[in-house]
Design an enzyme around this catalytic site. Structure first.
Site, short mmCIF file in Angstrom:
data_model
loop_
_atom_site.label_atom_id
_atom_site.label_comp_id
_atom_site.label_asym_id
_atom_site.label_seq_id
_atom_site.Cartn_x
_atom_site.Cartn_y
_atom_site.Cartn_z
N TYR A 106 46.41 42.21 42.57
CA TYR A 106 45.19 43.26 42.92
C TYR A 106 43.95 42.57 43.46
O TYR A 106 43.57 41.63 42.78
CB TYR A 106 44.94 44.20 41.56
CG TYR A 106 43.94 45.05 41.81
CD1 TYR A 106 44.31 46.05 42.53
CD2 TYR A 106 42.81 45.14 40.96
CE1 TYR A 106 43.17 47.41 42.62
CE2 TYR A 106 41.58 46.08 41.07
CZ TYR A 106 42.00 47.07 41.98
OH TYR A 106 41.24 48.17 42.06
N ASP B 230 41.16 34.68 45.13
CA ASP B 230 40.79 35.96 44.44
C ASP B 230 40.68 35.48 42.85
O ASP B 230 41.61 35.59 42.05
CB ASP B 230 41.29 37.18 44.66
CG ASP B 230 40.75 38.35 43.98
OD1 ASP B 230 39.68 38.05 43.21
OD2 ASP B 230 40.95 39.57 43.99
N LYS C 221 33.58 40.04 37.61
CA LYS C 221 33.62 40.25 36.26
C LYS C 221 32.93 39.38 35.51
O LYS C 221 31.91 39.47 35.14
CB LYS C 221 35.09 39.79 35.95
CG LYS C 221 36.02 41.07 36.46
CD LYS C 221 37.48 41.31 36.13
CE LYS C 221 38.03 42.64 36.22
NZ LYS C 221 39.23 42.57 37.42
C1 PLP Z 1 39.03 43.28 38.79
C2 PLP Z 1 39.54 42.64 39.97
C3 PLP Z 1 39.24 43.15 41.34
C4 PLP Z 1 38.20 44.07 41.44
O1 PLP Z 1 37.09 44.05 41.05
P1 PLP Z 1 36.30 45.34 40.62
O2 PLP Z 1 34.66 44.55 40.26
O3 PLP Z 1 37.07 46.12 39.69
O4 PLP Z 1 36.03 45.96 41.93
C5 PLP Z 1 39.69 42.11 42.37
N1 PLP Z 1 40.53 41.12 42.37
C6 PLP Z 1 40.75 40.87 40.78
C7 PLP Z 1 41.61 39.78 40.67
C8 PLP Z 1 40.46 41.65 39.90
O5 PLP Z 1 41.09 41.22 38.57
#
Ligand code: PLP
Length: 425
Positions: free
Chosen positions: A143, A238, A266
């Protein structure tokens, strides 16, 4: 007696779609009423009925130093008193950029944004702008936020372009996204051999946390590094979830593989909206105002959010922080596995730094397919038994769990005591 959670959820559904502002909070996967959180401290939070839970989501990662850490709260209060937002640069942003570049050596320059979605979306645009190519590669089960190009799942069969996973994403967008199998280096090589000169970037969670926890194999990431370099594609890690979570330097420090670009979020906000994307200066120079790739944000680098983030980044650099965090997480997962074994439940667990996965399966999955084969019904039963016992796990069998520096031995032991009952339930 009716629960305040029930009352709030009923009211919420009148004015908010599904009663929540982010879908997984709605408990759809596990059933039941979401808990409305009223306050949090250290490893705990309390719901609207003033019931206390040991928290294993930590705001889905950010709360690594524990909730409402006094130093973070003080920094936020002091920053807020100086003004909430200026729409002009601040010293805090300079310090934060310097700190990120120091902690993640593959990043020479970084831009701050407000969410992981925004950071991943912007990294993608930058990769396309810098390479002049449209096609991107992602992997099933990863994701990267909800930008149109990234809400795409595999089509039927190898080398077909993706299908939208959401209504509202045009086929015309999805057709530029190729969705491959996680941990399949051979498939990646085949795709690059066939169309490497058309691929702008490969985006991957180097340790995946959005299909439960799944580690990339070293061969998979090594192959990715090789083919991206060979074909001039941008390799994007990511690390929104894994960054400052699996280790101080993120997953890239554990694998010893430097991506071209890194996406963060995060933990770097410490609970307030900060995210970032960065890489070498020769790539980042394509961004406006220097280059032709447009990206902007009214609240980017917000001074209050940066204060929370910087204080968190300082706290996680305390000597032994990750050794302790990793040891506590391992205590949890080995304890859970032992409790399951004693109860005769098919279960295993994995942990990296302060992140863990629980699998109702005989072995830790290394493919999306085997992950999806985990016993979801059994997880849901375990989830509710734990919730009843005051332990809050992610409300889905396919999400990772998070431990904070405040989860001490007593907290872990209380969790394991609850688990011994929950596995028997
Ligand atoms: C949480 C997450 C996102 C999205 O971040 P948001 O601040 O919720 O938009 C993107 N990539 C990864 C790997 C994530 O865990």
């Amino acid at each position: 007696m009716t629960s305040n959670n029930d009352t709030l959820f009923a009211r919420a559904q009148l004015t908010t779609p599904g009663g929540v502002n982010s879908p997984v909070r709605a408990f759809r996967s596990v059933g039941g009423t979401p808990r409305f959180i009223s306050r949090a401290e250290g490893p705990y939070f309390w719901d609207a009925d003033d019931r206390r839970y040991i928290d294993y989501i930590g705001s889905w990662g950010p709360a690594i130093v524990g909730h409402a850490h006094p130093e973070v709260v003080a920094a936020v209060q002091q920053a807020a008193a100086r003004g909430l937002s200026f729409g002009a640069p601040t010293e805090g942003e300079v310090l934060m950029a310097e700190e990120i570049c120091k902690l993640v050596p593959s990043i020479e320059q970084v831009r701050l944004v407000s969410s992981g979605t925004e950071a991943a979306m912007s990294a993608l645009r930058l990769a396309r702008g810098a390479t002049g190519r449209d096609t991107i590669v992602k992997f099933e089960g990863c994701y990267h936020g909800h930008a149109d190009s990234l809400l795409v799942k595999a089509g039927s069969g190898l080398l077909t372009f993706g299908n939208p996973t959401s209504a509202g994403v045009p086929e015309d967008f999805a057709k530029h996204t190729l969705v491959l199998d996680y941990n399949d280096p051979q498939q990646l090589e085949e795709v690059f051999a066939r169309m490497g000169d058309k691929i702008a970037c490969v985006m991957v969670e180097p340790i995946a946390g959005n299909m439960n926890l799944m580690r990339a194999t070293p061969e998979f990431l090594q192959t990715m590094r090789t083919v991206c370099s060979r074909h001039g594609a941008v390799m994007v890690f990511d690390e929104v979830m894994s960054g400052f979570r699996v280790a101080l330097g993120g997953a890239q420090s554990l694998y010893g593989i430097a991506p071209d670009m890194t996406v963060l979020g995060k933990v770097i906000g410490g609970g307030l909206p900060v995210a970032a994307f960065g890489g070498p200066a020769h790539l980042m120079k394509h961004l406006a105002p220097l280059g032709g790739v447009y990206q902007a944000g009214t609240l980017s680098g917000n001074p209050v959010a940066v204060a929370a983030g910087m204080t968190t980044l300082k706290l996680i650099q305390a000597p032994g922080f990750y050794e302790k965090l990793g040891a506590q997480t391992l205590k949890l997962t080995t304890g859970l596995a032992a409790a399951a074994k004693a109860a005769g439940v098919t279960f295993c667990a994995d942990a990296v730094g302060g992140m863990f996965g629980m699998y109702f399966a005989p072995d830790v999955p290394v493919t999306y397919e085997t992950m999806m084969a985990c016993d979801k019904t059994r997880f849901n039963r375990f989830f509710h038994a734990m919730l009843d016992a005051g332990v809050y796990l992610a409300p889905s069998a396919f999400e990772a769990g998070f431990v904070s520096a405040q989860h001490d031995d007593a907290v872990i032991e209380a969790t394991l005591a609850a688990a011994r009952g929950a596995f028997a339930a």
